[in-house]
Motif scaffolding. Structure first.
Motif, PDB file in Angstrom:
ATOM      1  N   ASP A   1       0.781 -17.088  -6.422  1.00  0.00           N
ATOM      2  CA  ASP A   1       2.237 -17.412  -6.713  1.00  0.00           C
ATOM      3  C   ASP A   1       3.073 -16.511  -7.728  1.00  0.00           C
ATOM      4  OD1 ASP A   1       0.331 -18.231  -8.759  1.00  0.00           O
ATOM      5  OD2 ASP A   1       1.652 -19.640  -9.507  1.00  0.00           O
ATOM      6  N   LYS A   2       2.222 -15.632  -8.296  1.00  0.00           N
ATOM      7  CA  LYS A   2       2.781 -14.630  -9.028  1.00  0.00           C
ATOM      8  C   LYS A   2       2.902 -13.190  -8.354  1.00  0.00           C
ATOM      9  CE  LYS A   2       1.788 -16.619 -13.303  1.00  0.00           C
ATOM     10  NZ  LYS A   2       0.970 -16.227 -14.940  1.00  0.00           N
ATOM     11  N   PRO A   3       3.898 -12.522  -8.267  1.00  0.00           N
ATOM     12  CA  PRO A   3       4.271 -11.257  -7.695  1.00  0.00           C
ATOM     13  C   PRO A   3       3.099 -10.200  -8.119  1.00  0.00           C
ATOM     14  CG  PRO A   3       5.888 -11.661  -9.079  1.00  0.00           C
ATOM     15  CD  PRO A   3       5.438 -12.904  -9.391  1.00  0.00           C
TER      16      PRO A   3
ATOM     17  N   PRO B   1      -4.876   4.947  -0.891  1.00  0.00           N
ATOM     18  CA  PRO B   1      -5.655   3.784   0.091  1.00  0.00           C
ATOM     19  C   PRO B   1      -5.989   2.595  -0.695  1.00  0.00           C
ATOM     20  CG  PRO B   1      -6.970   6.022  -0.199  1.00  0.00           C
ATOM     21  CD  PRO B   1      -5.677   6.297  -0.976  1.00  0.00           C
ATOM     22  N   GLU B   2      -6.594   2.609  -1.784  1.00  0.00           N
ATOM     23  CA  GLU B   2      -7.098   1.494  -2.558  1.00  0.00           C
ATOM     24  C   GLU B   2      -5.986   0.592  -2.874  1.00  0.00           C
ATOM     25  OE1 GLU B   2     -10.243  -0.014  -6.089  1.00  0.00           O
ATOM     26  OE2 GLU B   2      -9.981   2.245  -5.340  1.00  0.00           O
ATOM     27  N   VAL B   3      -4.796   1.027  -3.359  1.00  0.00           N
ATOM     28  CA  VAL B   3      -3.555   0.393  -3.707  1.00  0.00           C
ATOM     29  C   VAL B   3      -3.130  -0.061  -2.583  1.00  0.00           C
ATOM     30  CG1 VAL B   3      -1.703   0.481  -5.009  1.00  0.00           C
ATOM     31  CG2 VAL B   3      -3.316   1.869  -5.859  1.00  0.00           C
ATOM     32  N   ALA B   4      -3.000   0.804  -1.551  1.00  0.00           N
ATOM     33  CA  ALA B   4      -2.162   0.331  -0.321  1.00  0.00           C
ATOM     34  C   ALA B   4      -2.933  -0.889   0.289  1.00  0.00           C
ATOM     35  CB  ALA B   4      -2.181   1.482   0.671  1.00  0.00           C
ATOM     36  N   GLU B   5      -4.211  -0.654   0.449  1.00  0.00           N
ATOM     37  CA  GLU B   5      -5.306  -1.747   1.120  1.00  0.00           C
ATOM     38  C   GLU B   5      -4.997  -3.174   0.074  1.00  0.00           C
ATOM     39  OE1 GLU B   5      -7.701  -4.024   3.336  1.00  0.00           O
ATOM     40  OE2 GLU B   5      -6.727  -2.066   3.631  1.00  0.00           O
ATOM     41  N   LEU B   6      -4.601  -3.115  -1.346  1.00  0.00           N
ATOM     42  CA  LEU B   6      -4.658  -4.165  -2.166  1.00  0.00           C
ATOM     43  C   LEU B   6      -3.246  -4.903  -1.767  1.00  0.00           C
ATOM     44  CD1 LEU B   6      -4.898  -5.942  -4.467  1.00  0.00           C
ATOM     45  CD2 LEU B   6      -4.156  -4.208  -5.881  1.00  0.00           C
ATOM     46  N   ALA B   7      -2.283  -4.222  -1.682  1.00  0.00           N
ATOM     47  CA  ALA B   7      -1.037  -4.553  -1.260  1.00  0.00           C
ATOM     48  C   ALA B   7      -0.968  -5.188   0.419  1.00  0.00           C
ATOM     49  CB  ALA B   7       0.090  -3.284  -1.140  1.00  0.00           C
TER      50      ALA B   7
ATOM     51  N   LEU C   1      -0.724 -10.302   3.296  1.00  0.00           N
ATOM     52  CA  LEU C   1      -1.546 -11.306   4.172  1.00  0.00           C
ATOM     53  C   LEU C   1      -1.626 -12.729   3.625  1.00  0.00           C
ATOM     54  CD1 LEU C   1      -3.825  -8.802   6.127  1.00  0.00           C
ATOM     55  CD2 LEU C   1      -1.713  -9.972   6.854  1.00  0.00           C
ATOM     56  N   ALA C   2      -2.171 -12.442   2.263  1.00  0.00           N
ATOM     57  CA  ALA C   2      -2.183 -13.916   1.641  1.00  0.00           C
ATOM     58  C   ALA C   2      -1.235 -14.654   1.165  1.00  0.00           C
ATOM     59  CB  ALA C   2      -3.353 -13.691  -0.012  1.00  0.00           C
ATOM     60  N   GLY C   3       0.120 -14.086   1.542  1.00  0.00           N
ATOM     61  CA  GLY C   3       1.366 -14.658   1.304  1.00  0.00           C
ATOM     62  C   GLY C   3       1.918 -14.384  -0.199  1.00  0.00           C
ATOM     63  N   ARG C   4       1.453 -13.411  -0.789  1.00  0.00           N
ATOM     64  CA  ARG C   4       1.793 -13.013  -2.192  1.00  0.00           C
ATOM     65  C   ARG C   4       2.919 -12.154  -2.017  1.00  0.00           C
ATOM     66  NH1 ARG C   4      -1.969 -10.663  -6.821  1.00  0.00           N
ATOM     67  NH2 ARG C   4      -0.671 -11.219  -8.695  1.00  0.00           N
ATOM     68  N   GLU C   5       4.104 -11.965  -2.987  1.00  0.00           N
ATOM     69  CA  GLU C   5       5.086 -11.274  -2.557  1.00  0.00           C
ATOM     70  C   GLU C   5       4.628  -9.708  -3.577  1.00  0.00           C
ATOM     71  OE1 GLU C   5       9.910 -10.629  -4.295  1.00  0.00           O
ATOM     72  OE2 GLU C   5       8.596 -12.125  -5.344  1.00  0.00           O
ATOM     73  N   VAL C   6       4.711  -8.591  -2.835  1.00  0.00           N
ATOM     74  CA  VAL C   6       4.374  -7.469  -3.454  1.00  0.00           C
ATOM     75  C   VAL C   6       5.778  -6.530  -3.417  1.00  0.00           C
ATOM     76  CG1 VAL C   6       3.141  -5.349  -3.148  1.00  0.00           C
ATOM     77  CG2 VAL C   6       2.200  -7.585  -2.113  1.00  0.00           C
ATOM     78  N   VAL C   7       6.117  -6.395  -5.069  1.00  0.00           N
ATOM     79  CA  VAL C   7       7.169  -5.676  -5.146  1.00  0.00           C
ATOM     80  C   VAL C   7       7.065  -4.150  -5.976  1.00  0.00           C
ATOM     81  CG1 VAL C   7       9.098  -5.867  -6.926  1.00  0.00           C
ATOM     82  CG2 VAL C   7       8.009  -7.785  -5.992  1.00  0.00           C
ATOM     83  N   LEU C   8       7.843  -3.498  -5.541  1.00  0.00           N
ATOM     84  CA  LEU C   8       7.840  -1.829  -5.947  1.00  0.00           C
ATOM     85  C   LEU C   8       8.824  -1.819  -7.322  1.00  0.00           C
ATOM     86  CD1 LEU C   8       7.774   0.482  -2.744  1.00  0.00           C
ATOM     87  CD2 LEU C   8       5.830  -0.318  -4.145  1.00  0.00           C
TER      88      LEU C   8
END
Length: 476
Positions: free
Chosen positions: A4-6, A69-75, A80-87
């Motif tokens: 629920d937290k970005p 690659p590790e950060v991209a996979e985390l993003a 996919l888990a429904g979390r907002e990913v913000v740059l």
């Protein structure tokens, strides 16, 4: 970490394995060098304005920029888990927004806007205003991210950041992710395998039959200077060619194109290597220093513009190889024959054509090569120019064999004529291998690694030594 937290990601050095400010600077140098330099000087103390101006004159292909690659996979897993990913980045907002769109991340981005440089405390304040104290997780890669980590719920640290240890000591949850770079990768970017081309500095010594340490030692130091100078230009060329290299099937793996080495490290290496090359050149002689400067300036002009111009580029390549021969003569203080210069130039012109023929033969489409002025339709013309180079070299060699200077150094003239047979075979073979896509992208490096080709070159040299009477002199 809760969904629920970005999840907020820094861009430069975190989500990307590069820095968009440096990317736009070098892209600008490649397209509008004067304007880029003037803008950089004008906005040197106003980074937000500088980033906006550079983004305007040199927009990036953000989809080509190398990602961690590790950060991209985390993003990806977070999305996919429904979390907002913000740059959230100090880079310009136009570039950051485009990058977010490329990877399907949140449209809501935090970035510099031409007025505010969103970095450190400014970024921390913007994120707290948007999500509240501890209302987000943050991934960063440097000590400047400390104010943001301190106000995030969880700190994701990319690479080795010593100051981040204080976070864990204060009870903050810290997650470490892979990052950083190695000196070995930087050394690879210097292309040490290309240093072998500087054996061309030995040609004047061999041609004049000077086989003494007084000639050899300064030439060896000259080879060191030219190797460092060449590495300076190779790094510069790679930084100017980032986008073209990323579109290339093999060059995309180069250290800067792949993000294995940060651009800032490359810029530091340019300064160190360039100064070292000029200091060594200065210690040899003022003449050698001038030749080295000419080589570096012409190489830089080639990297900036001339390599994009059809026919001009292969002429410049031939000139750069020829300058190495002049440098060898300057270092050893031996006279270089005008016949030698006229003879080797068409050979190097042929090798320039071989380089382009190889690239086109290995190309998968008919479009022009990225950053070059040639397409597959130019193959026949390149082959014809290579043929002219071969014919020109043989004619000059024949004229030299009957000249006053040639007869003085090589009294057994007919052996020089015999040497023209393996010489012709070697040159024709180089063109044929390129035409069939069996060459290396650098013909000089290929020639010095090719067993059959080396055998032909040794045969030519042996016949010339025989014609000069050197075998009899050395072995009775």
């Amino acid at each position: 970490m809760t969904i629920d937290k970005p999840l907020v990601l820094d861009v430069d050095g975190t989500f990307l394995r590069t820095d968009m400010l440096y990317e736009t600077f070098w892209a600008g140098l490649g397209t509008a060098p004067v304007q880029t330099i003037l803008l950089s000087l004008r906005h040197l103390r106003n980074p937000a304005a500088l980033k906006a101006e550079l983004a305007r004159i040199a927009p990036l292909r953000t989809d080509l920029l190398p990602v961690n690659p590790e950060v991209a996979e985390l993003a990806l897993q977070s999305r996919l888990a429904g979390r907002e990913v913000v740059l959230a980045s100090a880079s310009d907002v136009t570039q950051v927004a485009r990058l977010a769109a490329d990877y399907g991340l949140s449209e809501h981005v935090f970035a510099s806007d031409g007025v505010t440089n969103l970095k450190g405390d400014a970024k921390a304040q913007a994120l707290v205003e948007a999500y509240g104290e501890g209302g987000f997780d943050y991934a960063g890669n440097s000590a400047v991210d400390m104010p943001i980590w301190e106000r995030a719920e969880n700190a994701l640290v990319v690479g080795h950041v010593p100051s981040a240890r204080a976070l864990a000591a204060n009870g903050r949850n810290v997650v470490e992710l892979a990052g950083g770079w190695s000196a070995r990768a930087l050394f690879k970017a210097m292309r040490p395998h290309q240093w072998v081309k500087n054996v061309l500095l030995l040609l004047p010594m061999l041609a004049s039959h000077r086989f003494d340490l007084a000639a050899l030692v300064p030439i060896l130091w000259g080879m060191v200077a030219f190797s460092l100078a060449a590495s300076t230009i190779y790094i510069c060329n790679d930084l100017l060619d980032l986008e073209a290299d990323r579109l290339h099937p093999t060059k995309c793996r180069r250290p800067f194109a792949s993000g294995a080495v940060p651009i800032a490290a490359g810029m530091a290496a340019i300064g160190v290597l360039g100064v070292a090359a000029l200091l060594i050149a200065f210690s040899l002689s003022s003449g050698f220093l001038l030749v080295t400067l000419l080589y570096m300036l012409l190489s830089l002009a080639y990297s900036l513009k001339l390599k994009q111009m059809r026919w001009v580029d292969i002429t410049v390549l031939a000139a750069l190889y020829t300058i190495r021969v002049v440098a060898g003569a300057s270092a050893a203080v031996v006279e270089v024959s005008i016949y030698m210069l006229i003879f080797i130039f068409p050979i190097f012109l042929m090798l320039g054509c071989v380089k382009r023929i190889t690239e086109l033969s290995r190309a998968t489409g008919d479009e022009r090569l990225p950053g070059r002025g040639y397409g597959r339709a130019d193959l026949p013309d390149l082959r014809n120019v290579a043929g002219i180079g071969i014919a020109g070299a043989l004619v000059i060699f024949l004229l030299y064999s009957v000249s006053i200077q040639g007869l003085a150094l090589y009294p057994t003239t007919w052996l020089l004529w015999v040497a023209m047979i393996p010489m012709t075979v070697w040159m024709v073979r180089m063109v044929s291998l390129a035409w069939n896509g069996r060459q290396d992208y650098d013909p000089i490096v290929f020639a010095l690694r090719d067993p059959l080709g080396l055998g032909l070159l040794m045969l030519i040299l042996s016949l010339m030594f025989w014609a000069a009477g050197l075998w009899q002199q050395w072995f009775g």
